[in-house]
Design a protein around this motif. Structure first.
Motif, PDB file in Angstrom:
ATOM      1  N   ALA A 111       0.805  -1.236   0.000  1.00  0.00           N
ATOM      2  CA  ALA A 111       0.000   0.000   0.000  1.00  0.00           C
ATOM      3  C   ALA A 111       0.828   1.271   0.000  1.00  0.00           C
ATOM      4  CB  ALA A 111      -0.962   0.006   1.192  1.00  0.00           C
ATOM      5  N   ALA A 112       2.093   1.180  -0.392  1.00  0.00           N
ATOM      6  CA  ALA A 112       2.973   2.351  -0.327  1.00  0.00           C
ATOM      7  C   ALA A 112       2.430   3.536  -1.109  1.00  0.00           C
ATOM      8  CB  ALA A 112       4.367   1.988  -0.822  1.00  0.00           C
ATOM      9  N   PHE A 113       1.860   3.285  -2.291  1.00  0.00           N
ATOM     10  CA  PHE A 113       1.332   4.363  -3.126  1.00  0.00           C
ATOM     11  C   PHE A 113      -0.156   4.181  -3.413  1.00  0.00           C
ATOM     12  CE2 PHE A 113       5.873   4.285  -4.025  1.00  0.00           C
ATOM     13  CZ  PHE A 113       6.202   5.628  -3.986  1.00  0.00           C
ATOM     14  N   SER A 114      -0.824   3.343  -2.674  1.00  0.00           N
ATOM     15  CA  SER A 114      -2.236   3.098  -2.972  1.00  0.00           C
ATOM     16  C   SER A 114      -3.059   4.374  -2.820  1.00  0.00           C
ATOM     17  CB  SER A 114      -2.797   2.007  -2.054  1.00  0.00           C
ATOM     18  OG  SER A 114      -2.794   2.423  -0.714  1.00  0.00           O
ATOM     19  N   LEU A 115      -4.025   4.508  -3.713  1.00  0.00           N
ATOM     20  CA  LEU A 115      -4.934   5.661  -3.720  1.00  0.00           C
ATOM     21  C   LEU A 115      -4.237   6.971  -4.071  1.00  0.00           C
ATOM     22  CD1 LEU A 115      -6.980   4.604  -0.595  1.00  0.00           C
ATOM     23  CD2 LEU A 115      -7.855   4.716  -2.924  1.00  0.00           C
ATOM     24  N   CYS A 116      -3.064   6.886  -4.691  1.00  0.00           N
ATOM     25  CA  CYS A 116      -2.419   8.092  -5.245  1.00  0.00           C
ATOM     26  C   CYS A 116      -3.015   8.296  -6.632  1.00  0.00           C
ATOM     27  CB  CYS A 116      -0.903   7.921  -5.300  1.00  0.00           C
ATOM     28  SG  CYS A 116      -0.092   7.943  -3.694  1.00  0.00           S
TER      29      CYS A 116
ATOM     30  N   GLY B 252       5.120  -4.942  -2.894  1.00  0.00           N
ATOM     31  CA  GLY B 252       4.118  -5.555  -2.045  1.00  0.00           C
ATOM     32  C   GLY B 252       2.707  -5.468  -2.587  1.00  0.00           C
ATOM     33  N   ALA B 253       1.829  -6.272  -2.013  1.00  0.00           N
ATOM     34  CA  ALA B 253       0.419  -6.269  -2.403  1.00  0.00           C
ATOM     35  C   ALA B 253      -0.182  -4.885  -2.206  1.00  0.00           C
ATOM     36  CB  ALA B 253      -0.346  -7.296  -1.578  1.00  0.00           C
ATOM     37  N   THR B 254      -1.003  -4.481  -3.136  1.00  0.00           N
ATOM     38  CA  THR B 254      -1.737  -3.197  -3.139  1.00  0.00           C
ATOM     39  C   THR B 254      -0.827  -1.978  -3.148  1.00  0.00           C
ATOM     40  OG1 THR B 254      -1.976  -2.918  -0.728  1.00  0.00           O
ATOM     41  CG2 THR B 254      -3.621  -4.304  -1.833  1.00  0.00           C
ATOM     42  N   ALA B 255       0.463  -2.166  -3.456  1.00  0.00           N
ATOM     43  CA  ALA B 255       1.380  -1.021  -3.448  1.00  0.00           C
ATOM     44  C   ALA B 255       0.901   0.089  -4.368  1.00  0.00           C
ATOM     45  CB  ALA B 255       2.786  -1.469  -3.836  1.00  0.00           C
ATOM     46  N   TYR B 256       0.284  -0.290  -5.499  1.00  0.00           N
ATOM     47  CA  TYR B 256      -0.195   0.703  -6.467  1.00  0.00           C
ATOM     48  C   TYR B 256      -1.691   0.552  -6.734  1.00  0.00           C
ATOM     49  CZ  TYR B 256       4.686   1.792  -7.312  1.00  0.00           C
ATOM     50  OH  TYR B 256       5.996   2.183  -7.154  1.00  0.00           O
ATOM     51  N   SER B 257      -2.428   0.000  -5.799  1.00  0.00           N
ATOM     52  CA  SER B 257      -3.866  -0.151  -6.001  1.00  0.00           C
ATOM     53  C   SER B 257      -4.543   1.217  -6.090  1.00  0.00           C
ATOM     54  CB  SER B 257      -4.487  -0.967  -4.859  1.00  0.00           C
ATOM     55  OG  SER B 257      -4.325  -0.316  -3.624  1.00  0.00           O
ATOM     56  N   TYR B 258      -5.465   1.322  -7.013  1.00  0.00           N
ATOM     57  CA  TYR B 258      -6.243   2.547  -7.248  1.00  0.00           C
ATOM     58  C   TYR B 258      -5.383   3.728  -7.712  1.00  0.00           C
ATOM     59  CZ  TYR B 258      -9.851  -0.126  -4.913  1.00  0.00           C
ATOM     60  OH  TYR B 258     -10.736  -1.116  -4.565  1.00  0.00           O
ATOM     61  N   CYS B 259      -4.210   3.448  -8.261  1.00  0.00           N
ATOM     62  CA  CYS B 259      -3.420   4.505  -8.917  1.00  0.00           C
ATOM     63  C   CYS B 259      -3.923   4.597 -10.356  1.00  0.00           C
ATOM     64  CB  CYS B 259      -1.932   4.181  -8.863  1.00  0.00           C
ATOM     65  SG  CYS B 259      -1.216   4.262  -7.214  1.00  0.00           S
ATOM     66  N   THR B 260      -5.100   5.143 -10.503  1.00  0.00           N
ATOM     67  CA  THR B 260      -5.841   5.058 -11.765  1.00  0.00           C
ATOM     68  C   THR B 260      -5.242   5.880 -12.896  1.00  0.00           C
ATOM     69  OG1 THR B 260      -7.287   6.783 -10.879  1.00  0.00           O
ATOM     70  CG2 THR B 260      -8.023   4.511 -10.650  1.00  0.00           C
ATOM     71  N   ALA B 261      -4.347   6.814 -12.587  1.00  0.00           N
ATOM     72  CA  ALA B 261      -3.754   7.661 -13.628  1.00  0.00           C
ATOM     73  C   ALA B 261      -2.369   7.183 -14.063  1.00  0.00           C
ATOM     74  CB  ALA B 261      -3.663   9.107 -13.133  1.00  0.00           C
ATOM     75  N   LEU B 262      -1.856   6.124 -13.452  1.00  0.00           N
ATOM     76  CA  LEU B 262      -0.494   5.675 -13.737  1.00  0.00           C
ATOM     77  C   LEU B 262      -0.388   5.167 -15.172  1.00  0.00           C
ATOM     78  CD1 LEU B 262       2.313   5.224 -12.482  1.00  0.00           C
ATOM     79  CD2 LEU B 262       1.574   2.910 -11.869  1.00  0.00           C
ATOM     80  N   THR B 263       0.496   5.784 -15.942  1.00  0.00           N
ATOM     81  CA  THR B 263       0.644   5.414 -17.355  1.00  0.00           C
ATOM     82  C   THR B 263       2.036   4.891 -17.701  1.00  0.00           C
ATOM     83  OG1 THR B 263       1.206   7.704 -17.919  1.00  0.00           O
ATOM     84  CG2 THR B 263      -1.109   7.049 -18.143  1.00  0.00           C
ATOM     85  N   ASP B 264       3.070   5.354 -16.986  1.00  0.00           N
ATOM     86  CA  ASP B 264       4.437   5.000 -17.363  1.00  0.00           C
ATOM     87  C   ASP B 264       5.270   4.638 -16.145  1.00  0.00           C
ATOM     88  OD1 ASP B 264       4.870   5.791 -20.430  1.00  0.00           O
ATOM     89  OD2 ASP B 264       3.568   7.287 -19.511  1.00  0.00           O
TER      90      ASP B 264
END
Length: 484
Positions: free
Chosen positions: A243-248, A264-276
């Protein structure tokens, strides 16, 4: 005899009526009770919640069990008196109207979620006695802008309002950046660890720069940093934890070092704008990285291996001009290089014209003669200057000179860019938009267009700073806003 008794009685009543009334007791508390083996609490009508006695507070699991929870909206000040050694889990959570907290020198432990969602609290001072602050202690304190630590604390200190912890093994941890901070933040050199929840909920931060000394990141370290658009993790960090960056939700670009071995699990969950995602290692190295569950935004993003995320060593993902430079290199406006961009160097008039020339696709010109006495036909910028003159983007100084090496002012750059786009019509004049732009200035229409389109925003006080020189970073950013 009866009359005499009545007179005596009447006299006694009169004398008693003349006696001063007993002093009024202090205002009765709204509520009170116990909150530890030897601790008591009171809430007075003025909104002061006081905890007194000796020893540790109770810990609670559910908010409803905290004895003053039902009165939390009445709490305006929290005073913990000397003798109290620890603050219990969720003790003051959701006291959303509390603006002041006073802590005693006897206090050593601040437990989980103690002040969570105290959304009116703007600052707090930790006493010298505190040796343990839970990562979640100040979660959701959205108005909190500054920590202070009393002199003499051997574990914690505050620098620029941010809370740090130093250990005897040399580890220096950024414990908590106040959630009320805004703008850009640079982690100081010497910090080795970004603690668990260190930047949790810092939605007002638009950029966070990690120093090269950082080698570890805690779980949920940047969770809910919704204003963050990019992040570069320094070499030496081996794991992006849970969850380090989750919801960013504003995060678009991520730069990861070759040292990363696990995500880790959910580290980038819900980072909906991540493109690169830019990874310094090889494609084979990336295949070996262990990626936990619920990281769909990461795995769906475009992966760039053997890449630092920038064509220039001095352009990092946390800078305001990163996207502009990336656009310029990708579109041939700037030549990619392993060297330096020099973002803070002055941008010359010749360099601005060259940027526009490359943005136009380096079109052919009617000869290489620029018509300016100070631009030789064999000059590296001759073709660009000749093209700009033929397109009436530039006109020189009126005496046959272009002054190619002079620093380009903000007014000059906007005028060139405006003419490059064909002098588009605007909805009004610059007057009233920028206080330092006269209606009859040669660049007035360009300034009005720039304000209207968001190409130039001024200095925050209503001024364009027309005569100020442009840096290379500013010049490329103006072009990116207009053409990107």
């Amino acid at each position: 005899m009866k009359k005499r008794l009545l007179c005596v009685f009447a006299l006694c009543c009169l004398l008693m009526g003349m006696l001063p009334a007993p002093a009024a007791d202090a205002a009765e508390p709204l509520a009170s009770g116990d909150c530890g083996d030897a601790l008591a609490w009171t809430l007075d009508p003025a909104g002061t919640l006081t905890v007194s006695g000796t020893g540790a507070m109770d810990d609670w699991v559910y908010n409803k069990d905290v004895p003053w929870y039902a009165l939390r909206e009445r709490v305006l000040r929290i005073v913990v008196e000397d003798g109290v050694t620890s603050l219990g889990t969720i003790a003051f959570a959701y006291c959303a109207n509390a603006t002041e907290v006073t802590l005693p020198e006897s206090l050593t432990i601040i437990s989980d979620y103690v002040f969570a969602y105290c959304t009116a609290l703007a600052e707090i001072t930790l006493p010298a006695s505190v040796t343990q602050v839970a990562p979640s202690a100040f979660s959701g304190c959205t108005a909190l802008a500054s920590f202070a630590v009393a002199d003499g604390n051997s574990v914690y200190d505050a620098e620029d309002g941010v809370l740090y912890r130093s250990s005897q093994d040399g580890t220096r941890t950024l414990v908590c950046c106040p959630a009320g901070r805004t703008g850009r933040f640079a982690v100081p050199d010497g910090v080795t660890d970004i603690g668990e929840r260190a930047f949790y909920g810092c939605a007002g931060l638009t950029a966070i720069s990690l120093s090269d000394s950082v080698n570890a990141i805690g779980a949920m370290a940047f969770q809910l940093c919704t204003g963050l658009t990019g992040m570069e993790v320094p070499d030496g960090v081996t794991e992006i934890p849970s969850a380090a960056f989750s919801l960013c939700t504003g995060l678009t670009r991520m730069v990861l070092p070759a040292s990363i071995a696990a995500i880790g699990a959910t580290a980038y969950s819900y980072c909906t704008a991540l493109t690169d995602v830019y990874f310094a290692g090889t494609a084979e190295d990336w295949e070996a990285v262990v990626i936990g569950d619920d990281n769909a935004p990461l795995t769906a993003a475009a992966m760039h291996c053997d890449s630092s995320g920038s064509a220039f060593a001095d352009v990092t993902i946390d800078t305001y001009y990163y996207d502009a430079v990336a656009w310029a290199t990708e579109n041939g406006v700037l030549a990619a290089s392993d060297g330096l961009f020099l973002p803070n160097a002055d941008c010359t008039r010749a360099q601005v014209v060259t940027l526009l020339y490359h943005a136009a696709g380096t079109p052919e010109t009617d000869g290489s003669e620029s018509g300016f006495s100070d631009v030789a036909a064999d000059s590296a910028v001759a073709a660009a200057v000749a093209w700009a003159a033929q397109q009436e983007i530039i006109s020189g100084d009126g005496e046959g000179r272009f002054a190619p090496d002079a620093t380009c002012s903000r007014a000059e750059l906007l005028a060139m860019l405006y003419r490059y786009l064909g002098s588009p019509e605007t909805g009004g004049e610059a007057e009233g938009r920028f206080s330092d732009v006269a209606p009859d200035a040669y660049y007035a229409a360009a300034a009005a267009w720039a304000a209207e389109t968001g190409v130039a925003c001024g200095d925050g006080t209503g001024r364009l700073l027309s005569d100020s020189g442009c840096t290379r970073a500013q010049a490329v950013t103006f072009l990116y806003r207009a053409l990107g």
